[in-house]
Write an enzyme that holds these catalytic residues in place. Structure first.
Site: not given
Length: 275
Positions: A134, A147
């Site tokens: 990401s 995360y």
């Protein structure tokens, strides 16, 4: 020439789109996911014999063995798209140990299990490994700590792996998507912030939820990027996908370099004294 792919998280989001793209090239796809109904949709979409559906929770103790057996049964493996992931957002202090363990189990330990199951076959094929990270595998926002930590781990694991397998001909690419319109946002877990974190985590989450639809990119761009890097003889180690990913990762790297330069004298102070 047809090839064999293994895609985790194949039943939705980027994994589903990559699976469809790979099938369209005539490749055989081992599609791994937890939802039986979604896997059945892929079976019906694929040419006869073109898809092997594996209903599997990658955090299960026996997942690595199941995947290794599946790859052996397929006879070869040319491309791994290690894509399965779980989103967890909230203030660091507000996320309990159980939830922290869940995101790390899914995004890091399951990722490693998939690699262990597939790398022997990928070495034989001089294949490709695509690891989905990401843009916040490179930095963190308020609320993204756990995360981002899991994706940062994937980044560094993948970088080390790229060095380790280079002599075998296996190529590793980390895909760093920006903000795209997939089911990820609907399925992620958000831990509401306590009052102490309302000005930071709360504000960020409120602002993010208010983004208009046009702020979210077309997820097909990520699937296309995966197909492109897999076809390259010398693919990049990292590929940011989306204008926001490029802009924000570049800003983060510049900020880190500026900080390194600003504090260099303090960093080297001990060396000067010892000399």
């Amino acid at each position: 020439m047809s090839s064999t792919w293994l895609v985790t998280g194949a039943t939705s989001g980027f994994g589903r789109l990559v699976t469809e793209r790979a099938l369209a090239t005539g490749s055989h796809v081992i599609a791994v996911g937890r939802r039986k109904d979604r896997l059945q949709e892929l079976v019906e979409l694929a040419p006869q014999g073109g898809l092997t559906a594996v209903e599997l929770d990658l955090t299960d103790a026996g997942a690595e063995r199941v995947l290794a057996d599946t790859v052996r049964a397929a006879g070869c493996l040319d491309v791994l798209v290690n894509n399965a992931g779980y989103g967890l957002f909230g203030a660091i202090e507000n996320i309990d140990a159980r939830e922290a363990r869940a995101v790390l189990d899914t995004n890091v330990l399951a990722n490693l299990a998939v690699l262990r199951a597939t790398l022997p076959a990928l070495r034989l094929a001089q294949g490709r490994v695509v690891q989905t990270s990401s843009l916040i595998g490179q930095f963190a926002w308020p609320s993204s700590g756990l995360y981002a930590a899991s994706k940062g781990a994937v980044e560094l694991i993948s970088e080390a792996l790229a060095h380790e397998v280079a002599p075998t001909g296996v190529k590793v690419t980390i895909i760093e998507p920006g903000t795209f319109g997939t089911e990820f946002g609907a399925n992620l877990r958000v831990v509401p912030p306590t009052d102490a974190y309302t000005p930071t985590v709360g504000k960020f989450l409120t602002d993010f939820s208010a983004l208009p639809p046009e702020a979210f990119g077309d997820p097909y761009a990520v699937a296309d990027a995966v197909m492109s890097v897999v076809a390259l003889e010398e693919p990049p180690l990292r590929l940011a996908v989306g204008a926001d990913a490029v802009e924000l990762i570049r800003a983060s790297l510049r900020s880190r370099l500026e900080e390194l330069d600003r504090w260099e004298s303090l960093s080297l102070k001990g060396e000067v004294r010892s000399a």
